[in-house]
Design a protein around this motif. Structure first.
Motif, mmCIF file in Angstrom:
data_model
loop_
_atom_site.group_PDB
_atom_site.id
_atom_site.type_symbol
_atom_site.label_atom_id
_atom_site.label_comp_id
_atom_site.label_asym_id
_atom_site.label_seq_id
_atom_site.Cartn_x
_atom_site.Cartn_y
_atom_site.Cartn_z
ATOM 1 N N PRO A 20 0.921 -1.234 0.047
ATOM 2 C CA PRO A 20 0.119 -0.107 -0.035
ATOM 3 C C PRO A 20 0.906 1.293 0.037
ATOM 4 N N SER A 21 2.018 1.251 0.599
ATOM 5 C CA SER A 21 2.985 2.287 0.741
ATOM 6 C C SER A 21 3.249 2.735 -0.685
ATOM 7 N N HIS A 22 3.447 1.748 -1.742
ATOM 8 C CA HIS A 22 3.929 2.109 -2.985
ATOM 9 C C HIS A 22 2.832 2.720 -3.580
ATOM 10 N N LEU A 23 1.701 2.311 -3.601
ATOM 11 C CA LEU A 23 0.453 3.084 -4.213
ATOM 12 C C LEU A 23 0.290 4.561 -3.634
ATOM 13 N N VAL A 24 0.532 4.734 -2.208
ATOM 14 C CA VAL A 24 0.526 6.115 -1.886
ATOM 15 C C VAL A 24 1.633 6.769 -2.595
ATOM 16 N N GLY A 25 2.729 6.294 -2.791
ATOM 17 C CA GLY A 25 3.951 6.852 -3.229
ATOM 18 C C GLY A 25 3.487 7.570 -4.833
ATOM 19 N N VAL A 26 3.003 6.433 -5.141
ATOM 20 C CA VAL A 26 2.554 6.773 -6.882
ATOM 21 C C VAL A 26 1.470 8.119 -6.802
ATOM 22 N N ILE A 27 0.643 7.837 -6.036
ATOM 23 C CA ILE A 27 -0.520 8.864 -5.780
ATOM 24 C C ILE A 27 0.147 10.147 -5.644
ATOM 25 N N SER A 28 1.075 10.254 -4.431
ATOM 26 C CA SER A 28 1.727 11.397 -4.056
ATOM 27 C C SER A 28 2.528 11.725 -5.275
ATOM 28 N N LEU A 29 3.074 11.120 -6.026
ATOM 29 C CA LEU A 29 3.798 11.859 -7.032
ATOM 30 C C LEU A 29 3.178 12.591 -8.175
ATOM 31 N N VAL A 30 1.858 11.757 -8.594
ATOM 32 C CA VAL A 30 1.164 12.176 -9.396
ATOM 33 C C VAL A 30 0.566 13.718 -8.918
ATOM 34 N N VAL A 31 0.004 13.591 -7.776
ATOM 35 C CA VAL A 31 -0.351 14.892 -7.255
ATOM 36 C C VAL A 31 0.644 15.984 -7.135
ATOM 37 N N LEU A 32 1.992 15.603 -6.612
ATOM 38 C CA LEU A 32 2.891 16.756 -6.650
ATOM 39 C C LEU A 32 3.283 17.093 -8.095
ATOM 40 N N ALA A 33 3.202 16.197 -9.252
ATOM 41 C CA ALA A 33 3.533 16.620 -10.374
ATOM 42 C C ALA A 33 2.384 17.773 -10.943
ATOM 43 N N ILE A 34 1.180 17.543 -10.673
ATOM 44 C CA ILE A 34 0.160 18.295 -11.112
ATOM 45 C C ILE A 34 0.392 19.709 -10.246
ATOM 46 N N ALA A 35 0.567 19.775 -8.958
ATOM 47 C CA ALA A 35 0.875 20.840 -8.059
ATOM 48 C C ALA A 35 2.027 21.586 -8.714
ATOM 49 N N ILE A 36 3.192 21.124 -8.832
ATOM 50 C CA ILE A 36 4.372 21.717 -9.492
ATOM 51 C C ILE A 36 3.921 22.434 -10.960
ATOM 52 N N PHE A 37 3.197 21.693 -11.833
ATOM 53 C CA PHE A 37 2.761 22.218 -12.954
ATOM 54 C C PHE A 37 2.227 23.515 -12.759
ATOM 55 N N ALA B 82 -5.095 22.437 -3.765
ATOM 56 C CA ALA B 82 -5.403 21.271 -3.566
ATOM 57 C C ALA B 82 -4.368 20.261 -3.522
ATOM 58 N N GLY B 83 -3.683 20.244 -4.585
ATOM 59 C CA GLY B 83 -2.471 19.236 -4.606
ATOM 60 C C GLY B 83 -1.369 19.416 -3.398
ATOM 61 N N ALA B 84 -1.054 20.485 -3.084
ATOM 62 C CA ALA B 84 -0.183 20.721 -2.240
ATOM 63 C C ALA B 84 -0.908 20.182 -0.817
ATOM 64 N N VAL B 85 -2.105 20.556 -0.584
ATOM 65 C CA VAL B 85 -2.589 20.122 0.935
ATOM 66 C C VAL B 85 -2.793 18.545 0.555
ATOM 67 N N VAL B 86 -3.148 17.725 -0.551
ATOM 68 C CA VAL B 86 -3.262 16.334 -0.540
ATOM 69 C C VAL B 86 -1.927 15.759 -0.486
ATOM 70 N N ALA B 87 -0.903 16.359 -0.942
ATOM 71 C CA ALA B 87 0.453 15.624 -0.803
ATOM 72 C C ALA B 87 0.960 15.799 0.653
ATOM 73 N N LEU B 88 0.761 16.900 1.207
ATOM 74 C CA LEU B 88 0.824 17.092 2.561
ATOM 75 C C LEU B 88 0.159 16.066 3.311
ATOM 76 N N TYR B 89 -1.109 15.837 3.195
ATOM 77 C CA TYR B 89 -2.053 14.911 3.886
ATOM 78 C C TYR B 89 -1.401 13.258 3.702
ATOM 79 N N LEU B 90 -0.986 13.084 2.603
ATOM 80 C CA LEU B 90 -0.554 11.939 2.317
ATOM 81 C C LEU B 90 0.735 11.552 3.093
ATOM 82 N N ASN B 91 1.490 12.548 3.282
ATOM 83 C CA ASN B 91 2.731 12.404 4.164
ATOM 84 C C ASN B 91 2.354 12.092 5.715
ATOM 85 N N ILE B 92 1.173 12.922 6.018
ATOM 86 C CA ILE B 92 0.947 12.597 7.255
ATOM 87 C C ILE B 92 0.163 11.366 7.636
ATOM 88 N N PHE B 93 -0.465 10.820 6.681
ATOM 89 C CA PHE B 93 -1.321 9.721 6.621
ATOM 90 C C PHE B 93 -0.271 8.384 6.737
#
Length: 168
Positions: free
Chosen positions: A66-83, A100-111
Motif C-alpha cells: 500500500p505504501s507504494h500506491l500512496v507513493g505513486v498517488i503522491s508523485l502524480v499529485v505533486l507533478a500536477i501541483a508543481i505544474f 489542492a495538490g499541495a494539501v493532498v500531498a501534505l495529507y498523504l505524508n501525514i497519513f
C-alpha cells in the motif's frame, strides 16, 4: 545496501526527508491562509516531498505494498501541483489546483506518518496492531477531516499576487 547506503542509513535519510517535508508543508499551508507564497518554503516542501515518495520505492520488498500506491498517488499529485505553480503560475483555476495538490500531498505524508506511528510506537501499536482496529481508523478519519477543512480554507484564502513578469 540501498543506493550505496546501509538500509538503516537509507531509512534515516527517508525519514528525515519526510519530516522536513511535513514541517515545510505545514509552514506553506499556514502561509496560504494569509495569501503568502513563501517561495523558499514551498520549494523545500515540494522537493522533500517528491524525494520522500521516490525514496520509498527502493526498500527491498517482494510485492507491491500500500505504501507504494500512496507513493505513486503522491508523485502524480505533486507533478500536477508543481505544474500549476511553476508552469501555469497559479493563473485562473491553476491556483486552486496547486492548493489542492499541495494539501493532498501534505495529507498523504501525514497519513503515512500516522501509519508508521501505529507500527513503530509500542503504545499505539498495542491499541491497533492490525491497522484495521478502531483507534487507527478513528485517527486516520480525524486527520482526513482536519485536512479537508484546512484544504477548503486554503483554497478560499490563498490569493497571492501573481508575478506578471512570468507572463512577459
Amino acid at each position: 545496501m540501498i543506493l550505496g547506503m546501509s538500509t538503516s542509513t537509507f531509512t534515516l535519510v527517508h525519514v528525515v526527508l519526510s519530516l522536513v517535508g511535513i514541517f515545510a508543508g505545514l509552514v506553506v499551508l499556514f502561509g496560504m491562509f494569509s495569501s503568502k507564497r513563501l517561495d523558499g518554503w514551498t520549494a523545500l516542501f515540494l522537493a522533500t516531498t517528491v524525494l520522500t515518495s521516490v525514496t520509498g520505492f527502493p526498500f527491498p520488498r517482494d510485492h507491491v505494498l500500500p505504501s507504494h500506491l500512496v507513493g505513486v498517488i503522491s508523485l502524480v499529485v505533486l507533478a500536477i501541483a508543481i505544474f500549476a505553480l511553476y508552469l501555469r503560475h497559479l493563473a485562473g483555476p491553476w491556483r486552486w489546483v496547486y492548493v489542492a495538490g499541495a494539501v493532498v500531498a501534505l495529507y498523504l505524508n501525514i497519513f503515512v506518518l500516522v501509519v508508521q506511528a501505529f507500527l513503530k510506537v509500542p503504545f499505539l501499536n498495542a491499541l491497533a496492531p492490525t491497522q484495521s482496529d478502531p483507534p487507527f481508523i478513528v485517527m486516520q478519519l480525524v486527520v482526513l477531516g482536519i485536512f479537508v477543512v484546512l484544504g477548503i480554507v486554503a483554497v478560499r484564502l490563498f490569493r497571492p499576487q501573481t508575478d506578471t513578469s512570468a507572463f512577459a
